[in-house]
Design an enzyme around this catalytic site. Structure first.
Site, short mmCIF file in Angstrom:
data_model
loop_
_atom_site.label_atom_id
_atom_site.label_comp_id
_atom_site.label_asym_id
_atom_site.label_seq_id
_atom_site.Cartn_x
_atom_site.Cartn_y
_atom_site.Cartn_z
N SER A 140 0.67 -1.08 0.14
CA SER A 140 0.13 -0.22 0.06
C SER A 140 0.75 1.31 0.19
O SER A 140 2.12 1.20 0.63
CB SER A 140 -0.83 -0.05 1.19
N TYR A 153 -1.00 -1.29 10.48
CA TYR A 153 -0.93 -1.23 9.14
C TYR A 153 0.15 -0.84 8.39
O TYR A 153 1.01 -1.46 7.49
CB TYR A 153 -2.26 -0.79 8.72
#
Length: 263
Positions: A140, A153
């Site tokens: 990401s 994350y």
């Protein structure tokens, strides 16, 4: 690499969102597909929508033995694996750093980072034996730019980017016929929050923590649109065919982030 009939793609986290879209995109090119997900019913639904050239596997990607079984099943059914998409991932509910319990850190790392390690270890020997292959790890842009309240994350995605780059460099020297890409999406329509919440421990309910808008929020807004998972999947296949190491959903957003990091 070329993508088409005779090729086999394995996708983890395939039950919804980006994973399901990748399965559909590979099938549209004539590939056989192995759809793996901890939600076996969702994986089966995706495989059933593709047809006889698809296999569904309920797989908990935290367990290296289950990933090994996934590799054995794929080889037994199709005889080869050309593309591995380590796509499974989780995001925690937003919380201040000190409120993310050690168990949450461990879970996010296991599902997002270590699952890709298990995948590479299970499938890479088959790719080396057949003399070709492509590995895609779903990271990401959050791994390149800090986002408050979701530190586990961001950390997992940053580690996945670094691991992918290291693996790509290693294979370029030892087995150049095997390529590695790291997928770094920006804002994409998916069910990550929904599936993460479903598989998150009950005690990790959202805290309601919030902070003022950050530079990252402004960059996301500047990207101008939320890409669909199907469009991202098509973009990913195009990048695989170019042997691209880095795959970005929003090229302009990536350039803004690099400018923030490197000046």
């Amino acid at each position: 690499m070329r993508i088409g009939p005779g090729h086999v793609a394995v996708v983890t986290g395939a039950g919804s969102g980006i994973g399901a879209a990748l399965c559909r995109a590979f099938a549209a090119q004539g590939c056989s597909v192995v759809a793996a997900d901890i939600d076996g019913d969702s994986a089966k639904a995706v495989a059933d929508s593709i047809g006889t050239n698809a296999l569904a596997m309920r797989t908990d990607v935290r367990d290296a033995r289950q990933i090994d079984e996934l590799a054995r099943a794929a080889m037994a059914r199709f005889g080869r694996v050309d593309i591995l998409c380590n796509n499974a991932g989780m995001a925690p509910p937003p919380a201040l750093f000190e409120d993310h319990a050690p168990d949450i850190w461990r879970l996010i790392m296991e599902v997002t980072l270590l699952s890709a390690v298990h995948g590479v270890r299970a499938f890479l020997p088959h790719m080396k034996a057949q003399g070709a292959g492509h590995i895609v790890n779903s990271a990401s842009l959050a791994g390149m730019f800090p986002i408050p309240l979701v530190a586990p994350y961001c950390a997992a995605k940053a580690a996945l980017i670094s691991m992918s780059e290291s693996l790509a460099d290693e294979l370029s020297r030892t087995h150049p016929e095997i390529k590695v890409s790291v997928l770094c999406p920006g804002l994409v329509t998916s069910k990550l929050s929904e599936t993460s919440a479903r598989n998150m421990p009950a005690q990790s309910a959202p805290t309601g923590a919030s902070l003022p808008a950050t530079e990252f929020d402004l960059l996301i807004a500047r990207s101008g649109h939320e890409m669909s998972a199907d469009d991202l999947a098509v973009l990913t296949l195009q990048a695989i065919m170019r042997d691209a190491t880095h795959i970005y959903s929003h090229g302009d957003l990536h350039h803004h982030i690099r400018a923030q990091i490197f000046g």
